[in-house]
Design an enzyme around this catalytic site. Structure first.
Site, short mmCIF file in Angstrom:
data_model
loop_
_atom_site.label_atom_id
_atom_site.label_comp_id
_atom_site.label_asym_id
_atom_site.label_seq_id
_atom_site.Cartn_x
_atom_site.Cartn_y
_atom_site.Cartn_z
N ASP A 265 0.89 2.85 3.64
CA ASP A 265 0.10 3.94 3.07
C ASP A 265 1.00 5.15 2.84
O ASP A 265 0.61 6.30 3.09
CB ASP A 265 -1.09 4.29 3.95
N HIS B 202 -5.91 -0.01 5.90
CA HIS B 202 -5.59 0.92 6.99
C HIS B 202 -6.68 1.01 8.07
O HIS B 202 -7.28 2.06 8.30
CB HIS B 202 -5.23 2.31 6.46
N HIS C 267 0.85 -1.20 0.00
CA HIS C 267 0.00 0.00 0.00
C HIS C 267 0.88 1.25 0.00
O HIS C 267 1.28 1.75 1.05
CB HIS C 267 -0.90 0.00 1.24
N HIS D 33 1.67 5.19 -2.22
CA HIS D 33 1.29 6.21 -3.20
C HIS D 33 2.57 6.91 -3.63
O HIS D 33 3.05 7.81 -2.94
CB HIS D 33 0.32 7.22 -2.58
#
Length: 446
Positions: free
Chosen positions: A311, A237, A61, A63
């Protein structure tokens, strides 16, 4: 190329033992337990005495912001940070610009990573209200799963039509990874907060606006649909104790149909930290209470949490200015996730074998990663060497991510990543980085 890692404590598949690991080209060629270091000629010999050798972390996970937001991060900079942190594989999320919701956008990301990524890579395909045809056409061997935003999210990726949700859960053959926050509850809470605090409520209100109720309502809906239709659901999450009650614990190597993810922010911070760190710890879902954090930590060892990810979501510090409305949500975490989890070993929260299970084994099992995530003969040589030693303080100057800061600045850690091998290649070692190395596209066996 032959590499020997000798005299280490090897951690894999629930065991820790003294041994030696041999890499030939891109493959783990052999592992020797409790014997003298094997004889032979090696191009590289690392004396790993006093160190632990682990399978490389699979961060499912992240970005990495490319394409479209490369002023704050891109595949090259963030994969560099991953290598510094012992992360040898990452799965990037689809809310980029453009969003990864078409086959063309998906192929473009793969090509960018092929050219620029220093570690292994894969990309989620995103669900929207109207891209069912794309989801059906995607090659399942090239994608870890479908990312579903069931709550407030970037752009038009919110899937809020019941008939589309039901169709997705009924037809999906890939794992669904869901961001669960109820938009209507969040919007109501925001309007109520604005009547008290003005247009941009202070960040301390963030966990009250993006509240426990908002998370629980959306997670409950996702779990209900998954169980109704038999879909594989991974709730991303998790941030509240109550959501953990929706999950069945996993026992042994058998994974339940519905699984859950914890991320580093919710394991390291709680709402008491907003006063000190402000918007540096603003993320979605919000960091919540100390009780929620302790429940998530407990779930690391009792089987309710299946994977730990980051995340990782970098922003420039000027983008973090403001309050609940104006400040960007997200923080960089990929470089320090493994040392942070190993710090929880020191604190008695989790064992080192469980850290490896949560960060390497279980992501590989859950998403069907081919020949990665374990230290096994014939597997890809994604290997990390870590050392426990004297405490050191994390600083912003250490950060390899383009954004140049970390909410962990000032925190003392006692674990360091000494070496990272990706596909047998020594991408990072004792502070030295080989920027010529490129990772590989991950293959999946769903």
């Amino acid at each position: 190329m032959r590499t020997l890692l000798s005299d280490a404590t090897i951690v894999d598949d629930g065991q820790s033992y003294h041994g030696h690991l041999v890499i030939e080209d891109d493959i783990i060629a052999d592992i020797f337990k409790e014997t003298q270091a094997p004889c032979g000629d090696y191009d590289l010999h690392i004396d790993a005495s006093g160190c632990h050798v682990l399978p490389g972390v699979i961060d499912s996970h992240v970005h990495f912001r490319e394409p479209g937001m490369t002023h704050k991060a891109d595949i090259e900079t963030e994969s560099r940070a991953a290598a510094f942190g012992g992360v040898t594989t990452y799965f990037d999320m689809p809310n980029t610009v453009p969003q990864t919701v078409t086959l063309e956008a998906f192929d473009d990301k793969l090509e960018r990573a092929r050219q620029k990524s220093h570690v292994n890579y894969a990309f989620f395909i995103g669900a929207t209200n109207d891209n069912a045809t794309c989801l059906e056409a995607i090659d399942p061997h090239r994608v870890p799963g479908i990312k579903l935003f069931m709550g407030s999210s970037t752009g038009n990726m919110l899937v809020d039509r019941e008939e589309v949700l039901r169709q997705l859960f009924r037809t999906a053959t890939l794992p669904i990874v869901a961001h669960c926050e109820d938009t209507s509850i969040i919007n109501w809470n925001m309007e109520a907060a604005k009547t008290v605090w003005g247009e941009d409520p202070p960040v301390g209100q963030h966990p009250l606006i993006r509240s426990e109720e908002a998370c629980l309502a959306s997670s409950t809906l996702a779990v209900t649909l998954a169980r109704e239709y038999g879909a594989r659901l991974h709730v991303a999450h998790l941030s509240t104790a109550r959501e953990l009650d929706l999950l069945d614990p996993c026992h042994g190597n058998d994974l339940p149909q519905v699984t859950g993810e914890a991320v580093i922010a919710h394991l390291m911070f709680c709402d008491e930290d907003y006063e000190r760190l402000g918007t540096r710890i603003k993320c979605n879902p919000a960091v919540k209470t100390r009780a929620d954090r302790e429940a998530l930590r407990q779930a690391l060892s009792d089987g309710r949490i299946t994977t730990v990810a980051t995340d990782h979501a970098p922003h420039l510090l000027q983008e973090k200015e403001g309050g609940c409305r104006r400040a960007a949500s997200g923080m960089p975490m990929v470089q320090f996730s493994l040392p942070c989890m190993l710090q929880l070993v020191d604190e008695g929260v989790v064992s080192i074998e469980q850290v490896v299970r949560l960060m390497s084994h279980q992501p590989a099992r859950l998403f069907g990663v081919d020949r990665r995530g374990f230290l096994r003969r014939g597997y890809k040589a994604d290997v990390v060497v870590v050392r426990h030693g004297r405490p050191y303080e994390i600083t912003d100057e250490m950060v390899e991510s383009r954004c140049g800061w970390t909410p962990l600045a000032g925190r003392a850690l006692t674990w360091r990543v000494e070496h990272t091998f990706c596909n047998g290649r020594h991408v990072f070692g004792q502070g030295q980085f080989d920027d010529s190395i490129r990772g590989e596209e991950v293959s999946f066996r769903h």
